[in-house]
Design an enzyme around this catalytic site. Structure first.
Site, PDB file in Angstrom:
ATOM      1  N   ALA A 152       0.823  -1.218   0.000  1.00 20.39           N
ATOM      2  CA  ALA A 152       0.000   0.000   0.000  1.00 20.39           C
ATOM      3  C   ALA A 152       0.854   1.263   0.000  1.00 20.39           C
ATOM      4  O   ALA A 152       0.451   2.287  -0.556  1.00 20.39           O
ATOM      5  CB  ALA A 152      -0.945  -0.007   1.196  1.00 20.39           C
ATOM      6  N   ASP A 158      -5.222   2.514   7.299  1.00 21.34           N
ATOM      7  CA  ASP A 158      -5.090   1.940   8.650  1.00 21.34           C
ATOM      8  C   ASP A 158      -3.958   0.916   8.683  1.00 21.34           C
ATOM      9  O   ASP A 158      -4.188  -0.281   8.778  1.00 21.34           O
ATOM     10  CB  ASP A 158      -6.438   1.274   9.023  1.00 21.34           C
ATOM     11  CG  ASP A 158      -6.416   0.668  10.414  1.00 21.34           C
ATOM     12  OD1 ASP A 158      -5.619   1.123  11.257  1.00 21.34           O
ATOM     13  OD2 ASP A 158      -7.208  -0.266  10.666  1.00 21.34           O
ATOM     14  N   CYS A 180      -2.001   2.698  15.035  1.00 20.79           N
ATOM     15  CA  CYS A 180      -2.099   1.844  16.222  1.00 20.79           C
ATOM     16  C   CYS A 180      -0.727   1.685  16.880  1.00 20.79           C
ATOM     17  O   CYS A 180      -0.491   0.728  17.593  1.00 20.79           O
ATOM     18  CB  CYS A 180      -2.716   0.493  15.861  1.00 20.79           C
ATOM     19  SG  CYS A 180      -1.766  -0.428  14.646  1.00 20.79           S
TER      20      CYS A 180
HETATM   21  N1  SAH Z   1      -8.393  -1.860   8.970  1.00 26.09           N
HETATM   22  C1  SAH Z   1      -8.373  -3.259   9.334  1.00 26.09           C
HETATM   23  C2  SAH Z   1      -7.140  -3.645  10.146  1.00 26.09           C
HETATM   24  C3  SAH Z   1      -5.826  -3.422   9.426  1.00 26.09           C
HETATM   25  S1  SAH Z   1      -4.542  -4.432  10.053  1.00 26.09           S
HETATM   26  C4  SAH Z   1      -9.686  -3.607  10.059  1.00 26.09           C
HETATM   27  O1  SAH Z   1     -10.522  -2.725  10.305  1.00 26.09           O
HETATM   28  O2  SAH Z   1      -9.856  -4.780  10.373  1.00 26.09           O
HETATM   29  C5  SAH Z   1      -3.227  -4.081   8.983  1.00 26.09           C
HETATM   30  C6  SAH Z   1      -3.271  -4.766   7.634  1.00 26.09           C
HETATM   31  O3  SAH Z   1      -2.201  -4.217   6.866  1.00 26.09           O
HETATM   32  C7  SAH Z   1      -3.066  -6.286   7.613  1.00 26.09           C
HETATM   33  O4  SAH Z   1      -4.120  -6.888   6.912  1.00 26.09           O
HETATM   34  C8  SAH Z   1      -1.755  -6.494   6.830  1.00 26.09           C
HETATM   35  O5  SAH Z   1      -1.787  -7.620   5.941  1.00 26.09           O
HETATM   36  C9  SAH Z   1      -1.694  -5.240   6.021  1.00 26.09           C
HETATM   37  N2  SAH Z   1      -0.346  -4.807   5.564  1.00 26.09           N
HETATM   38  C10 SAH Z   1       0.814  -4.838   6.258  1.00 26.09           C
HETATM   39  N3  SAH Z   1       1.815  -4.264   5.528  1.00 26.09           N
HETATM   40  C11 SAH Z   1       1.262  -3.864   4.355  1.00 26.09           C
HETATM   41  C12 SAH Z   1       1.760  -3.201   3.207  1.00 26.09           C
HETATM   42  N4  SAH Z   1       3.029  -2.835   3.115  1.00 26.09           N
HETATM   43  N5  SAH Z   1       0.894  -2.947   2.203  1.00 26.09           N
HETATM   44  C13 SAH Z   1      -0.401  -3.317   2.279  1.00 26.09           C
HETATM   45  N6  SAH Z   1      -0.928  -3.931   3.357  1.00 26.09           N
HETATM   46  C14 SAH Z   1      -0.113  -4.217   4.380  1.00 26.09           C
END
Ligand code: SAH
Length: 414
Positions: A300, A317, A357
């Protein structure tokens, strides 16, 4: 001898009660309700303590100050259970403390919402211990081995108070070795004989799968419930990008709220698959059936920077960017960059929801990083709305206030 006062199994001859004295600043902090005493803030100890042993803290005038669980394997050497007047930590104490946590959540749990945090660690008086409820399943997550000597009592208290069909055990990396030596395993049941990894629970009537055996934390991020509700209420007719989407919580709320399209963006194929399963589970809802749901598997950070696409709402997030204090400055910088790239994806008149977080980044630091990025974009924006934890995630001390979110509304073109 009371259950909680019992020495861990395998302890030889009875020893005198473990007694501690603290440095003045720690004494003041504990008196004010802070639940942690770091090793270097212990001033005196009558002997070495065992993991999970009940320790009594005396103040500088030799009066009772607190009771806590001794944790020789952690820099947090004492996890305070109680401060103030002396109490007996026994079965009745355990039941009463659990009942207080349940009472604190009146109004969160109802016929439409049965996924919630039942016990939120220190802030509910249960150090290093979290209980999440997913319908009739409880997930007990332990962050320290101090609970090993009390695992039977804990299981009983939870069964009595909440009558679950199943209690699953999840262990943090710190807690796992001691539990494994004693024959426990991460993901096992402490109660009930269900073996399926996933359970279905409700959030505002939406159905969600939770992987209670292997999922992150205890399966689902329940702490964002209030923010998901806000997005659901603001999404009608809009294109909503859900960056770091995990199991699609924000997109499901947005789709039910009438969003036109709800792309999920996550690096993990498992997360995207979990979101698709959740969409299928809710296909009976007209809004969810009508919304265009897409999965984008990408980093992302890069995607937000490179994509030329624009959305009415961008949700950002990410996972914690500062797991240690040393990572704090880098994390603030990363939040700033992430907010800049997210803002570039927001259409005029649109909304950014930026969340953090990271416990090591304060709300002030995070909000400053996000608003600074908004100023730098040169676009006008309205008064931000700042939110924190859902009410079933009480936070009674600074280190527990990890979740912060900023809703930033951008002005439509003049
Ligand atoms: N917003 C979600 C919680 C997010 S947890 C809810 O409401 O349930 C964080 C997420 O970020 C995880 O699914 C993880 O797979 C993802 N993630 C971690 N690093 C990432 C990256 N570099 N690019 C995209 N996603 C990533």
């Amino acid at each position: 001898m009371s259950l909680l006062g019992a020495a861990p199994a395998g302890t030889p001859a009875p020893q005198p009660r473990l007694r501690l004295r603290l440095r003045p600043a720690a004494e003041t902090a504990v008196r004010r309700g802070h639940p942690w005493v770091y090793a270097e803030r212990l001033r005196e100890r009558n002997r070495e303590g065992l993991s999970g042993e009940l320790a009594v803290v005396y103040d500088r005038n030799d009066r009772f100050l607190a009771l806590g669980l001794y944790d020789p394997d952690s820099p947090i050497r004492l996890r305070v259970l109680h401060a103030g007047k002396p109490v007996t930590v026994d079965d009745a104490w355990g039941r009463a403390r659990l009942a207080a946590a349940i009472a604190r959540r009146t109004g969160v749990h109802d016929a439409r919402t049965n996924g919630l945090r039942g016990v939120n660690g220190e802030s509910d008086g249960w150090p290093a211990l979290v209980v999440d409820q997913y319908a009739a399943t409880l997930v007990l997550k332990l962050y320290s081995a101090v609970w090993l000597p009390r695992i039977t009592a804990l299981t009983r208290w939870l069964c009595e108070a909440l009558r679950p069909a199943r209690i699953g055990l999840r262990l943090s990396r710190n807690a796992a070795p001691a539990f494994e030596l004693a024959g426990f395993q991460d993901g096992q049941n402490l109660w009930g004989d269900a073996t399926d990894a996933s359970v279905v629970f409700l959030e505002d009537g939406l159905r969600f799968w939770s992987d209670v055996v292997k999922g992150q934390k205890t399966g689902v991020f329940l702490d964002q419930r209030e923010n998901r509700r806000r997005i659901g209420a603001a999404a009608r007719g809009l294109d909503v990008l859900n960056a770091f989407s995990f199991s699609g919580g924000f997109s499901l709320h947005a789709a039910r709220g009438g969003a036109r399209s709800v792309p999920d963006l996550d690096i993990s194929p498992h997360a995207l698959e979990a979101a698709r399963r959740n969409f299928a589970l809710n296909a009976g809802d007209a809004g969810i059936a009508a919304a265009r749901h897409a999965s984008i598997q990408a980093d992302a950070f890069e995607w937000l920077e490179r994509s030329g696409d624009r959305f009415d709402v961008v949700i950002c997030d990410p996972p914690s960017l500062a797991k240690r204090e040393a990572e704090r400055a880098g994390a603030i910088e990363a939040y700033h960059r992430l907010a800049m790239h997210s803002i570039a994806r927001v259409r005029p008149g649109g909304l950014l929801l930026a969340a953090s977080c990271s416990a090591h980044v304060t709300p002030e630091e995070f909000y400053a990083a996000v608003t600074e990025a908004a100023h730098r974009s040169g676009r006008s924006f309205g008064e931000p709305v700042y939110t924190g934890h859902a009410p079933d995630h009480p936070a009674t001390f600074d280190e527990a206030r990890y979740l912060k979110a900023a809703f930033l509304p951008f002005e439509p073109p003049a």
